[in-house]
Design an enzyme around this catalytic site. Sequence first.
Site, PDB file in Angstrom:
ATOM      1  N   VAL A  39      37.722  36.466  33.917  1.00  0.00           N
ATOM      2  CA  VAL A  39      37.209  35.231  33.591  1.00  0.00           C
ATOM      3  C   VAL A  39      38.259  34.436  33.140  1.00  0.00           C
ATOM      4  O   VAL A  39      38.476  33.391  33.281  1.00  0.00           O
ATOM      5  CB  VAL A  39      36.089  35.463  32.586  1.00  0.00           C
ATOM      6  CG1 VAL A  39      35.516  33.863  32.339  1.00  0.00           C
ATOM      7  CG2 VAL A  39      34.894  36.462  33.475  1.00  0.00           C
ATOM      8  N   CYS A  40      38.987  35.170  32.026  1.00  0.00           N
ATOM      9  CA  CYS A  40      40.345  34.405  31.084  1.00  0.00           C
ATOM     10  C   CYS A  40      41.158  33.815  32.155  1.00  0.00           C
ATOM     11  O   CYS A  40      41.710  32.680  31.992  1.00  0.00           O
ATOM     12  CB  CYS A  40      40.717  35.216  30.210  1.00  0.00           C
ATOM     13  SG  CYS A  40      39.726  36.250  29.136  1.00  0.00           S
ATOM     14  N   SER A  41      41.295  34.447  33.075  1.00  0.00           N
ATOM     15  CA  SER A  41      42.449  34.309  34.127  1.00  0.00           C
ATOM     16  C   SER A  41      41.847  33.009  34.923  1.00  0.00           C
ATOM     17  O   SER A  41      43.009  32.231  35.225  1.00  0.00           O
ATOM     18  CB  SER A  41      42.934  35.291  35.019  1.00  0.00           C
ATOM     19  OG  SER A  41      43.294  36.375  34.096  1.00  0.00           O
ATOM     20  N   ASP A  42      40.890  32.706  34.923  1.00  0.00           N
ATOM     21  CA  ASP A  42      40.211  31.446  36.025  1.00  0.00           C
ATOM     22  C   ASP A  42      39.601  30.472  34.852  1.00  0.00           C
ATOM     23  O   ASP A  42      38.545  29.931  35.194  1.00  0.00           O
ATOM     24  CB  ASP A  42      39.323  32.070  36.834  1.00  0.00           C
ATOM     25  CG  ASP A  42      40.053  32.388  38.168  1.00  0.00           C
ATOM     26  OD1 ASP A  42      41.078  31.955  38.431  1.00  0.00           O
ATOM     27  OD2 ASP A  42      39.427  33.367  38.832  1.00  0.00           O
TER      28      ASP A  42
END
Lengths: 196, 200
Positions: B92-95
């Site tokens: 989620v963090c990467s997006d």
Amino acid sequence: MKMMSVCRLVLAVIMVAFVIFPAGISAAGPPAVGGALPDVSLSAPSDRGERSYLGVSGTFKIPQIKAQVLIIEIFSMYCPYCQKDAPKVNELYQKIEGNPALKGKMKIIGVGAGNSAFEVATFKKKYNVPFPLFADPDFKIYEQLGQLRTPYFIGLNINADGSHRIFFSKLGAFEGVDAFLESMIRLSGINEGEKR
Amino acid sequence: MKKSIFISVFFLIAAVSFSFIPVVHGVSDAYKHNIYDPGRQKPTDSKLKVKVGMEAPDFTLKAVAGGTVSLKQYRGKKNVVLSFVPAAWTPVCSDQWPGYNIVKDIFEENDAVLLGISVDNIPTLHSWINQMGDLWFPVLSDFWPHGKAATLFGILRSDGTAERAIIVIDKKGIIRYIDVHNVNERPPLEGIIRELEKLR
């Protein structure tokens, strides 16, 4: 007798789970070439021009779009490759619209995986995307299509009788606009009828 | 006999339900196969120490681009949005931050800066944000003393990661909005923009 009751109960539990968690049911893998698209429902765009482009109203299924060939881009506002690709996909749209042999027959839509309507609108505004984009805020379509990473392109033949067939299914940014369009024309077989 | 049937059915319901819980989503191909999926986490796992209306606790953290950034340097000048994320190289963090990268103009219109904060160390953050392209906002490392800033706000989780939190602070240094979000989900962009517009 008791065993029968237990079986019925087990069946009931599974059916209830399908009803309660439909969004969690995902396709086994990415859409396969030669196969059909999962039963994805979309709401017609609020913009009149976009409704007219797609030839749809109300809630519709993707193969109901008035086109012979449909290119579907699964994207996300949050995806760096999709951001980088956005001008190229716009160019693809312009080349299709500028080609009398393709205009009205080959169309493009985008589906924002996990993107709210606001996020899709932000992406559309940022990159001046001229074709319709649809929100998928709860990842429902993303799940139906088999949890595709983005950007992902699906090419669909739509026949006059309403049937359809996937002719292209690929992950990743495309190299060049002309090469991609050439692939779409060749693999879809669009305009082959006219050539004969 | 009846009891054993009920127990079996209970476990069946639990197993079937669990198998239908949507997975966490990491959708961009920009990271190829470098994303580690820790699976679904407890939605929140900390005890908030701040609330809306309070003065935000000051912190100074190292920036990936070099130097340090202190919250107080924006006092009287800019509204500040803090975006804490749990960990680099996770789905989620990467997006999340790449999306903020295309709305610089909205932050500027609202006289606001964005500070991205993670408990990862600088080398890890350097590699991770390189995959995102050039971010316009500072990314700060809350690595050492570990989770110092997250602790000040009460958003350090028991596993040493931070919550996925959005905190909006006005020019006077007052906290105006807190969203300690379900760590498995991305906070919708409209939530942040709506809060910034309220500060106009």
